[in-house]
Scaffold this active site. Structure first.
Site, PDB file in Angstrom:
ATOM      1  N   TYR A  34     -14.947   4.048   7.798  1.00  0.00           N
ATOM      2  CA  TYR A  34     -13.506   4.061   8.082  1.00  0.00           C
ATOM      3  C   TYR A  34     -13.243   4.735   9.428  1.00  0.00           C
ATOM      4  O   TYR A  34     -12.526   4.193  10.269  1.00  0.00           O
ATOM      5  CB  TYR A  34     -12.821   4.829   6.951  1.00  0.00           C
ATOM      6  CG  TYR A  34     -11.346   5.039   7.073  1.00  0.00           C
ATOM      7  CD1 TYR A  34     -10.830   6.322   7.247  1.00  0.00           C
ATOM      8  CD2 TYR A  34     -10.457   3.980   6.954  1.00  0.00           C
ATOM      9  CE1 TYR A  34      -9.461   6.542   7.321  1.00  0.00           C
ATOM     10  CE2 TYR A  34      -9.078   4.206   7.024  1.00  0.00           C
ATOM     11  CZ  TYR A  34      -8.600   5.482   7.199  1.00  0.00           C
ATOM     12  OH  TYR A  34      -7.236   5.689   7.268  1.00  0.00           O
ATOM     13  N   LYS A  62     -11.735   3.253  12.915  1.00  0.00           N
ATOM     14  CA  LYS A  62     -10.510   3.816  13.513  1.00  0.00           C
ATOM     15  C   LYS A  62     -10.754   4.197  14.975  1.00  0.00           C
ATOM     16  O   LYS A  62      -9.917   3.961  15.842  1.00  0.00           O
ATOM     17  CB  LYS A  62     -10.023   5.016  12.695  1.00  0.00           C
ATOM     18  CG  LYS A  62      -9.435   4.630  11.343  1.00  0.00           C
ATOM     19  CD  LYS A  62      -8.294   3.630  11.494  1.00  0.00           C
ATOM     20  CE  LYS A  62      -7.697   3.231  10.173  1.00  0.00           C
ATOM     21  NZ  LYS A  62      -6.645   2.196  10.322  1.00  0.00           N
ATOM     22  N   GLY A 118       0.803  -1.221   0.000  1.00  0.00           N
ATOM     23  CA  GLY A 118       0.000   0.000   0.000  1.00  0.00           C
ATOM     24  C   GLY A 118       0.833   1.268   0.000  1.00  0.00           C
ATOM     25  O   GLY A 118       2.069   1.227  -0.008  1.00  0.00           O
TER      26      GLY A 118
HETATM   27  C1  VAH Z   1      -8.153   8.650   3.555  1.00  0.00           C
HETATM   28  N1  VAH Z   1      -5.776   9.033   3.378  1.00  0.00           N
HETATM   29  O1  VAH Z   1      -8.312   9.652   2.841  1.00  0.00           O
HETATM   30  C2  VAH Z   1      -6.821   8.504   4.258  1.00  0.00           C
HETATM   31  C3  VAH Z   1      -6.791   9.275   5.559  1.00  0.00           C
HETATM   32  C4  VAH Z   1      -7.382  11.455   6.512  1.00  0.00           C
HETATM   33  C5  VAH Z   1      -7.884  10.307   5.733  1.00  0.00           C
HETATM   34  O2  VAH Z   1      -6.816   8.390   6.623  1.00  0.00           O
HETATM   35  O3  VAH Z   1      -8.983   7.786   3.726  1.00  0.00           O
END
Ligand code: VAH
Length: 318
Positions: free
Chosen positions: A139, A143, A12
């Site tokens: 997401y 987190k 990644g």
């Molecule tokens: C995203 N690059 O855009 C990641 C990040 C701040 C977001 O964790 O999902």
């Protein structure tokens, strides 16, 4: 005892550069790269591993006497919104598998959180280390939950798991991976190829960002800090600078005078609007000496050079 490091998710955006930095520091034969699909840029010690396959994870950790694990395998914000159940499964079950193995094998673990763990009710300016956290994305929810579990495994089982809330990360050595902040990578490719870019975030979308070399150095510094310096066992705020698509375009125009940006916000605008605009990372600076080195201008100059080289390489291969 010699460190032997396993990087899960090595193909990644972060993984590719992190593996290179770790190998430079610890030695090529001390860093095992792994993912579900090998990157063509990976030329060292590598093994295909699915982070959801607990048996092969345990077998690999035992066989190579792994002492540290960097768990980078995850679905990022935009992709996780398209595949919510897979996003939750990969991001959470992968973390549980590693936390349980860390408890059993006394591993030191790095796990990335994100500014996405904050939400629309979080103070957006100079977001504090401890504040309201009501994320509205799959997401971000994964987190925030992950941060709580990391802190639980530290206090309940003594697992030495360390974490950083990454801002948007900008790099040219590896392709972006489905993130909302990835406009800030695509823009360089389009500026150099076509002289124009249609941003999927609006002109004034101010987001915390960081150049990848700073992020990699800070991550390794956190993992190498003495345990008694680490007072935050959920996840550290971590920052360098904030910019809008317009601010970035203005920097690019200093190198490519005819570059034109247009704006065509899509579903990712709502994700960006739920995140902080700037971050207070004083805890990381005071406790383990975090300090960014790159400015927006420095990053832009290096990205223009780096993406140009990558484009030349890809055209010479075709
Ligand atoms: C995203 N690059 O855009 C990641 C990040 C701040 C977001 O964790 O999902």
């Amino acid at each position: 005892m010699k460190e032997t490091i396993l990087v899960l998710g090595s193909s990644g955006q972060i993984g590719l550069e992190l593996v290179g930095a770790l190998r430079s520091s610890y030695g090529d034969n001390r860093v095992l790269a792994s993912d579900i699909k090998k990157s063509e840029k990976e030329t060292g010690w590598y093994q295909n591993i699915d982070v959801l396959d607990t048996h092969s994870l345990a077998q690999t950790i035992q066989q190579y006497q792994i002492t540290q694990v960097y768990l980078l395998a995850a679905l990022l914000s935009a992709t996780a919104e398209q595949k919510p159940k897979l996003g939750w499964k990969l991001n959470m079950e992968g973390l549980f598998n590693i936390l349980d193995l860390a408890k059993e094998k006394n591993l030191r673990v790095f796990w990335p959180s994100s500014i996405a763990a904050f939400g629309p009710t979080t103070p957006r300016e100079q977001t504090p280390q401890v504040t309201i956290m009501e994320p509205t994305s799959v997401y971000g929810i994964s987190k925030l939950a992950g941060e709580r579990w990391c802190e639980y495994y530290f206090h309940r089982y003594g697992v030495d798991v360390r974490s950083i809330r990454y801002p948007g990360l900008i790099s040219f050595k590896s392709p972006p991976g489905g993130g909302t902040t990835d406009y800030a990578i695509h823009i360089f490719h389009q500026a150099l190829l076509n002289g124009r870019y249609a941003s999927f975030l609006s002109r004034d979308t101010l987001l915390p960002m960081m150049y990848m070399p700073d992020a990699i150095r800070g991550t390794i510094e956190l993992m190498e800090a003495p345990a008694d310096k680490i007072k935050v066992r959920s996840s550290y705020n971590f920052a360098a600078f904030s910019f809008t698509p317009q601010m970035l375009a203005d920097e690019i125009i200093k190198h490519i005078p005819n570059f034109k940006i247009t704006y065509n916000p899509d579903f990712r605008q709502a994700l960006a609007d739920s995140w902080p605009q700037s971050i207070d990372d004083s805890a990381a600076r005071l406790q383990w000496g975090w300090e960014p080195h790159y400015s927006l201008a420095d990053m832009t100059s290096e990205m223009i050079q780096g993406v140009s080289q990558e484009l030349k390489k890809s055209t010479s291969h075709t």
